[in-house]
Write an enzyme that holds these catalytic residues in place. Structure first.
Site, short mmCIF file in Angstrom:
data_model
loop_
_atom_site.label_atom_id
_atom_site.label_comp_id
_atom_site.label_asym_id
_atom_site.label_seq_id
_atom_site.Cartn_x
_atom_site.Cartn_y
_atom_site.Cartn_z
N HIS A 1 8.66 -9.00 16.17
CA HIS A 1 9.56 -9.16 17.50
C HIS A 1 10.60 -7.86 17.50
CE1 HIS A 1 11.82 -10.23 20.70
NE2 HIS A 1 10.93 -10.98 21.22
N ASP B 1 5.15 -16.96 20.44
CA ASP B 1 3.70 -17.05 20.88
C ASP B 1 2.88 -17.53 20.02
OD1 ASP B 1 3.79 -16.05 23.66
OD2 ASP B 1 4.03 -14.00 22.75
N HIS C 1 3.03 -8.39 24.79
CA HIS C 1 4.01 -9.15 25.24
C HIS C 1 3.24 -10.91 25.52
CE1 HIS C 1 7.54 -10.06 27.41
NE2 HIS C 1 7.40 -9.33 28.73
#
Ligand code: CMC
Length: 446
Positions: free
Chosen positions: A324, A380, A285
């Site tokens: 994702h 990210d 995460h």
């Protein structure tokens, strides 16, 4: 059809019929047929319960480990269309907010449903910037941590500690109390984060400056040294603010789910936010940005990218910052972040790891393994490079995610609390352990 869209009329054989919004299920164990109403492309798991073989059976349940196909709630906060790469907060496209809004405006929007008017924004900004100070005892608390304690560990602990300073936060069904805790949490998160950072450096804490913007004040508390007044670099301040907007909410992700789940026990919001921050810490995460940087350092050079991708495809590694649960297309946040990266690199110099990242992306986007699994760069993938160029150590990256996500967590928590359909979150299980068996005394055990 998208689950958020209302049921529509459908046309069959050139004839327009009102659609029958139900699912007819036959239980082949009994031959009984049941109509399950469909609302928003969803059937209710509880509607399966009457399907039984024996009258005293518990009834049918749905099994969905990791909630891959289960809607947990109805929510009006964030909309994502993962196939099309769309992200909206309260109906506003993320691209518009990133370009035209500020983090505090966006946080207000996420929490209260509408963009603030001028006076509303002034009042909101005043409250947030006047709740930035933390109790001096929290400094003593921080002193207890080792110099190399991970800042997320310090952040989780100090957020939880806030509940001990503000026992009034337990009054969760009082609107005014919720508003106050919202100001406190959003106001104090950057201070807790910056103090954790200064602690790891052994530097004296820099106190909040309420004349600066939300992002500017955070930079002040992180990087201020001997100057009388810290003046943030406007490009970096703006970049951080945009990154905060992009991270503000992302509907029912792992940490929002933790916030809702823990909050559903009616604990105070600081304790629930500590749990949400802990959920964010994990490498799958919000900890992924830190892992991306470690991965790029490990790859070391463009030359080594193909060999690394080979190892990923062999299942030995993950390409961190890729993939994702919801986006099966380019993460719209990653697209905006690439633009922000250019602005930051112009001021701070090009990050040496950027070329490795670009090569990973280029190879992955052409590779069958990633194409068939629909793996694209996520939020990210590039943020770590920006944060590193701004002077943050990798351990601070998840902290930089947690600060803005606080507004999303609070909005999700409040929506859950006020939703009459919600109760304490308590899933079922399929028990696969032993049936009852006789206790084995010590001298009879193997
Ligand atoms: N590298 C290599 N293979 C991957 C990756 C990856 N990053 N992500 C998924 N896969 C493969 C996975 O092995 C599986 O392959 P197979 O079908 O052969 O078993 C397939 O793609 C489907 O993946 P999954 O694990 O079932 O997908 P998920 O929805 O459960 O997991 C994820 C989503 C984000 C946890 C996962 O993609 C991942 O671990 N990515 C790397 C960590 C990361 O970047 N996390 C940040 C997510 S975005 C920000 C946030 O939410 O905080």
């Amino acid at each position: 059809m998208n689950p958020s869209q209302p049921a529509a009329r459908v046309t069959t054989n050139d004839k327009t019929d009102e659609r029958r919004d139900s699912l007819t299920v036959t239980d082949n164990r009994t031959g009984k047929t049941q109509d399950l109403p469909i609302t928003s492309e969803t059937v209710r798991a509880l509607d399966l319960r009457p399907m039984k073989v024996q009258a005293d059976d518990f009834g049918l349940m749905s099994y969905d480990p990791a909630f891959t196909n289960t809607a947990l709630c109805k929510s009006a906060i964030t909309f994502i269309d993962g196939d099309k790469g769309i992200l909206r907060y309260r109906g506003y496209p993320i691209e518009d907010l990133a370009e035209k809004s500020t983090y505090l405006e966006t946080a207000y929007l996420i929490l209260y449903g509408e963009l603030p008017s001028g006076p509303q924004l002034d009042e909101w900004t005043y409250h947030i910037s006047h709740h930035t100070f933390i109790h001096e005892s929290i400094k003593k608390f921080l002193e207890g941590f080792h110099y190399d304690a991970h800042p997320m560990g310090m952040l989780i602990s100090t957020i939880a500690a806030l509940s001990t300073f503000y026992p009034d936060a337990r009054d969760i069904f009082n609107k005014e109390s919720r508003r106050k805790q919202t100001h406190r949490l959003i106001g104090k998160m950057p201070t807790l984060a910056a103090f954790a950072y200064r602690h790891s450096l052994g530097m004296p804490y820099a106190y909040p400056d309420s004349e600066l913007s939300y992002a500017g004040n955070f930079l002040n508390m992180l990087f201020k040294t001997t100057e009388q007044k810290y003046r943030p670099n406007p490009t970096l301040e703006h970049a951080l603010d945009v990154l905060f907007i992009l991270h503000a909410d992302h509907e029912q992700n792992c940490s929002a789910n933790a916030m809702r789940c823990v909050g559903s026990s009616h604990v105070d919001p600081f304790s629930a936010a500590a749990a949400a921050t802990a959920a964010l810490y994990g490498p799958l995460h919000g900890g992924a940005n830190e892992e991306v940087l470690h991965m790029l350092v490990e790859i070391g050079s463009i030359r080594n990218v193909p060999a690394y991708i080979k190892r990923v495809k062999a299942g030995e590694k993950k390409l961190m910052g890729f993939g994702h649960r919801i986006y099966k297309n380019y993460d719209p946040r990653a697209r905006i972040i690439k633009g922000i990266a250019d602005q930051v690199f112009e001021v701070m110099g090009r990050n040496a790891l950027l070329d490795i990242a670009l090569e990973c992306e280029r190879i992955a986007l052409e590779d069958e393994y990633f194409i068939t699994r629909r793996l694209y760069p996520n939020v990210d993938f590039y943020t770590g490079l920006i944060y590193q160029s701004m002077g943050f150590p990798a351990s601070m990256f998840p902290v930089l995610f947690a600060i803005p996500r606080t507004s999303g967590w609070i909005a999700q928590w409040e929506e859950m609390l006020l939703d009459p359909e919600q109760k304490i979150a308590r899933p079922r299980q399929i028990y696969v352990g032993h049936e009852q068996r006789p206790y084995v005394p010590m001298d009879s055990r193997d």
